[in-house]
Design a protein around this motif. Structure first.
Motif, PDB file in Angstrom:
ATOM      1  N   GLN A  95      50.608  40.073  26.518  1.00 28.55           N
ATOM      2  CA  GLN A  95      49.988  41.413  26.508  1.00 28.55           C
ATOM      3  C   GLN A  95      49.934  42.038  27.902  1.00 28.55           C
ATOM      4  O   GLN A  95      49.698  43.242  28.037  1.00 28.55           O
ATOM      5  N   LEU A  96      50.188  41.238  28.938  1.00 31.61           N
ATOM      6  CA  LEU A  96      50.177  41.791  30.304  1.00 31.61           C
ATOM      7  C   LEU A  96      51.588  42.064  30.834  1.00 31.61           C
ATOM      8  O   LEU A  96      51.743  42.406  32.003  1.00 31.61           O
ATOM      9  N   SER A  97      52.598  41.920  29.965  1.00 33.24           N
ATOM     10  CA  SER A  97      53.964  42.077  30.483  1.00 33.24           C
ATOM     11  C   SER A  97      54.224  43.493  31.000  1.00 33.24           C
ATOM     12  O   SER A  97      55.090  43.703  31.833  1.00 33.24           O
ATOM     13  N   ASP A  98      53.451  44.477  30.524  1.00 31.08           N
ATOM     14  CA  ASP A  98      53.621  45.840  31.050  1.00 31.08           C
ATOM     15  C   ASP A  98      52.547  46.196  32.086  1.00 31.08           C
ATOM     16  O   ASP A  98      52.426  47.344  32.502  1.00 31.08           O
ATOM     17  N   ALA A  99      51.751  45.225  32.513  1.00 31.24           N
ATOM     18  CA  ALA A  99      50.755  45.495  33.559  1.00 31.24           C
ATOM     19  C   ALA A  99      51.448  45.509  34.922  1.00 31.24           C
ATOM     20  O   ALA A  99      52.473  44.849  35.119  1.00 31.24           O
ATOM     21  N   SER A 100      50.887  46.265  35.855  1.00 30.38           N
ATOM     22  CA  SER A 100      51.521  46.409  37.181  1.00 30.38           C
ATOM     23  C   SER A 100      50.793  45.608  38.259  1.00 30.38           C
ATOM     24  O   SER A 100      51.183  45.671  39.431  1.00 30.38           O
ATOM     25  N   GLY A 101      49.736  44.897  37.879  1.00 31.49           N
ATOM     26  CA  GLY A 101      49.028  44.094  38.879  1.00 31.49           C
ATOM     27  C   GLY A 101      47.903  43.313  38.236  1.00 31.49           C
ATOM     28  O   GLY A 101      47.591  43.508  37.045  1.00 31.49           O
ATOM     29  N   TYR A 102      47.295  42.414  39.034  1.00 35.98           N
ATOM     30  CA  TYR A 102      46.171  41.615  38.541  1.00 35.98           C
ATOM     31  C   TYR A 102      45.228  41.345  39.710  1.00 35.98           C
ATOM     32  O   TYR A 102      45.674  40.986  40.802  1.00 35.98           O
ATOM     33  N   ILE A 103      43.927  41.533  39.456  1.00 35.30           N
ATOM     34  CA  ILE A 103      42.922  41.244  40.496  1.00 35.30           C
ATOM     35  C   ILE A 103      42.054  40.084  40.000  1.00 35.30           C
ATOM     36  O   ILE A 103      41.395  40.181  38.953  1.00 35.30           O
ATOM     37  N   PHE A 104      42.070  39.004  40.758  1.00 32.11           N
ATOM     38  CA  PHE A 104      41.353  37.789  40.359  1.00 32.11           C
ATOM     39  C   PHE A 104      40.040  37.646  41.127  1.00 32.11           C
ATOM     40  O   PHE A 104      39.949  38.034  42.307  1.00 32.11           O
ATOM     41  N   MET A 105      39.072  37.007  40.472  1.00 34.00           N
ATOM     42  CA  MET A 105      37.856  36.592  41.168  1.00 34.00           C
ATOM     43  C   MET A 105      38.175  35.335  41.989  1.00 34.00           C
ATOM     44  O   MET A 105      38.760  34.386  41.458  1.00 34.00           O
ATOM     45  N   GLN A 106      37.806  35.359  43.258  1.00 32.55           N
ATOM     46  CA  GLN A 106      38.129  34.237  44.144  1.00 32.55           C
ATOM     47  C   GLN A 106      37.260  33.002  43.839  1.00 32.55           C
ATOM     48  O   GLN A 106      36.213  33.112  43.214  1.00 32.55           O
ATOM     49  N   LYS A 107      37.714  31.887  44.295  1.00 31.34           N
ATOM     50  CA  LYS A 107      37.007  30.591  44.268  1.00 31.34           C
ATOM     51  C   LYS A 107      36.867  29.957  42.883  1.00 31.34           C
ATOM     52  O   LYS A 107      36.416  28.831  42.753  1.00 31.34           O
ATOM     53  N   SER A 108      37.184  30.678  41.828  1.00 31.60           N
ATOM     54  CA  SER A 108      36.988  30.132  40.477  1.00 31.60           C
ATOM     55  C   SER A 108      38.071  29.099  40.140  1.00 31.60           C
ATOM     56  O   SER A 108      39.246  29.325  40.431  1.00 31.60           O
ATOM     57  N   PRO A 109      37.690  27.975  39.502  1.00 31.44           N
ATOM     58  CA  PRO A 109      38.701  26.977  39.108  1.00 31.44           C
ATOM     59  C   PRO A 109      39.650  27.499  38.035  1.00 31.44           C
ATOM     60  O   PRO A 109      40.694  26.904  37.777  1.00 31.44           O
ATOM     61  N   SER A 110      39.301  28.634  37.409  1.00 28.48           N
ATOM     62  CA  SER A 110      40.203  29.260  36.435  1.00 28.48           C
ATOM     63  C   SER A 110      40.949  30.429  37.076  1.00 28.48           C
ATOM     64  O   SER A 110      42.168  30.508  37.016  1.00 28.48           O
ATOM     65  N   CYS A 111      40.201  31.360  37.687  1.00 25.30           N
ATOM     66  CA  CYS A 111      40.774  32.626  38.160  1.00 25.30           C
ATOM     67  C   CYS A 111      41.180  32.633  39.638  1.00 25.30           C
ATOM     68  O   CYS A 111      41.912  33.537  40.058  1.00 25.30           O
ATOM     69  N   GLY A 112      40.688  31.725  40.466  1.00 26.21           N
ATOM     70  CA  GLY A 112      40.971  31.798  41.913  1.00 26.21           C
ATOM     71  C   GLY A 112      42.472  31.760  42.189  1.00 26.21           C
ATOM     72  O   GLY A 112      43.200  30.982  41.575  1.00 26.21           O
ATOM     73  N   TYR A 113      42.926  32.607  43.095  1.00 28.39           N
ATOM     74  CA  TYR A 113      44.375  32.728  43.303  1.00 28.39           C
ATOM     75  C   TYR A 113      44.846  32.032  44.584  1.00 28.39           C
ATOM     76  O   TYR A 113      45.991  31.673  44.706  1.00 28.39           O
ATOM     77  N   THR A 114      43.953  31.859  45.550  1.00 28.94           N
ATOM     78  CA  THR A 114      44.449  31.283  46.806  1.00 28.94           C
ATOM     79  C   THR A 114      43.716  30.017  47.267  1.00 28.94           C
ATOM     80  O   THR A 114      44.350  29.038  47.578  1.00 28.94           O
ATOM     81  N   ARG A 115      42.419  30.040  47.347  1.00 28.58           N
ATOM     82  CA  ARG A 115      41.741  28.935  48.022  1.00 28.58           C
ATOM     83  C   ARG A 115      40.580  28.398  47.179  1.00 28.58           C
ATOM     84  O   ARG A 115      39.417  28.589  47.498  1.00 28.58           O
ATOM     85  N   VAL A 116      40.935  27.715  46.104  1.00 26.44           N
ATOM     86  CA  VAL A 116      39.909  27.139  45.234  1.00 26.44           C
ATOM     87  C   VAL A 116      39.692  25.686  45.650  1.00 26.44           C
ATOM     88  O   VAL A 116      40.663  24.944  45.874  1.00 26.44           O
TER      89      VAL A 116
END
Ligand code: SF4
Length: 319
Positions: A95-116
């Protein structure tokens, strides 16, 4: 309708955190929502964990090794959610294949994108990793620009991310949607100077890539192109690289500006180069001269570099 962007639901004030709280971001909700049409998602709620719930964390048995990383209850290593989170990412990727970006909550073991934070099974803290859901979504939708909410408070990172979202949206709508050689070439023309400001090597190699559109099937060339293009835009356009581009663009107007106008332009570029003024200062004057001295379909006017994102966001006032 705005630009479709996925977001961790807690950032929009939804009370979906393990403790029933949220992490509402005023900037994301009040400012960027004027341009972004958010798809809020909470993977932990999505896999059936309720509110409140016991917190989870990332654990590994084999050092900081991507393949051995699991999401488990913080107080019981045997209760794991890794596969459910990956499956949820797979469902959402469609359902996100037509989305142009994603903003994640940091530090989360599910959503964190860089430094969890990552722990050894025995409880010792190890290094850092990506959240399970974020890592899987990144693998499935590698072109889509992604960033963490916390990092967006840095003006350079914010400007870079929004530039990437806008450019990817342009690609999805004006090239990928109905791929033709002309659409691909027109896209490249629009982004030439933006590419130069972010990564000069890609500016050169992407130009070469498009010089022979018969070398491979067009779909393959387009995929190679956008993969390198999105990677190139991840490089920050710093003062040195922006100064180079401003000087190039100014060069196009050398026969249109009088001596004083040229000197004024040079002075402002120099003030920007040395950190005295933000980039919006020389760019405003440059835009003014371009509008005054060129026609609507002029090559310079097409350059996304001059207006890569909505002016009202003021992103270039801070860099
Ligand atoms: S960080 Fe992700 S998993 Fe955690 S509450 Fe927010 S949306 Fe849900």
């Amino acid at each position: 309708m705005g630009i479709k962007v996925g977001i961790s639901a807690c950032l929009l004030g939804e009370q979906v955190r393990y403790n029933g709280g949220h992490k509402r971001s005023r900037y994301l909700q009040d400012v960027l929502s004027k341009y972004f049409d958010y798809t809020p998602l909470c993977p932990e709620m999505g896999i059936g964990l309720g509110v409140p719930r016991q917190p989870i964390r990332l654990i590994t048995t084999s050092g900081n090794n991507e393949t051995g990383i699991e999401a488990a209850l913080s107080d019981d290593n045997d209760v794991r959610f890794t596969q459910q989170l990956k499956d949820y990412a797979k469902q959402q990727a469609t359902q996100l294949s037509d989305a142009s970006g994603y903003i994640f909550m940091q530090k989360s073991p599910s959503c964190g994108y860089t430094r969890v934070k990552l722990y050894h099974e025995n409880g010792n803290p190890l290094e850092v990793s990506q959240g399970i859901y974020a890592a899987e979504l990144d693998r499935l939708l590698p072109l889509m620009p992604k960033e963490e909410a916390g990092r967006l408070s840095d003006a350079m990172i914010r400007e870079n991310f929004i530039t990437r979202v806008m450019a990817y949206h342009d690609w999805q709508n004006n090239v990928a949607y109905q791929l033709t050689p002309q659409a691909l070439l027109d896209f490249h023309v629009r982004y030439k100077y933006l590419l130069m400001a972010h990564h000069i090597q890609s500016y050169q190699s992407l130009g070469k890539m498009l010089s022979n559109l018969k070398a491979k099937p067009l779909g393959e060339i387009a995929m190679d192109y956008i993969t390198e293009f999105m990677g190139a835009l991840k490089h920050i356009a710093n003062r040195k690289k922006n100064t180079n581009v401003l000087q190039h663009l100014q060069g196009y107007l050398k026969n249109d500006l009088d001596k004083d106008e040229k000197q004024e332009m040079l002075d402002l570029v120099n003030q920007y180069r040395t950190g005295l003024v933000p980039i919006v200062v020389p760019l405003t004057l440059l835009n003014h001269h371009i509008k005054k001295h060129t026609d609507d379909d002029n090559y310079l006017r097409k350059q996304k570099y001059l207006n890569p994102h909505p002016y009202e966001l003021g992103l270039r006032n801070a860099i």
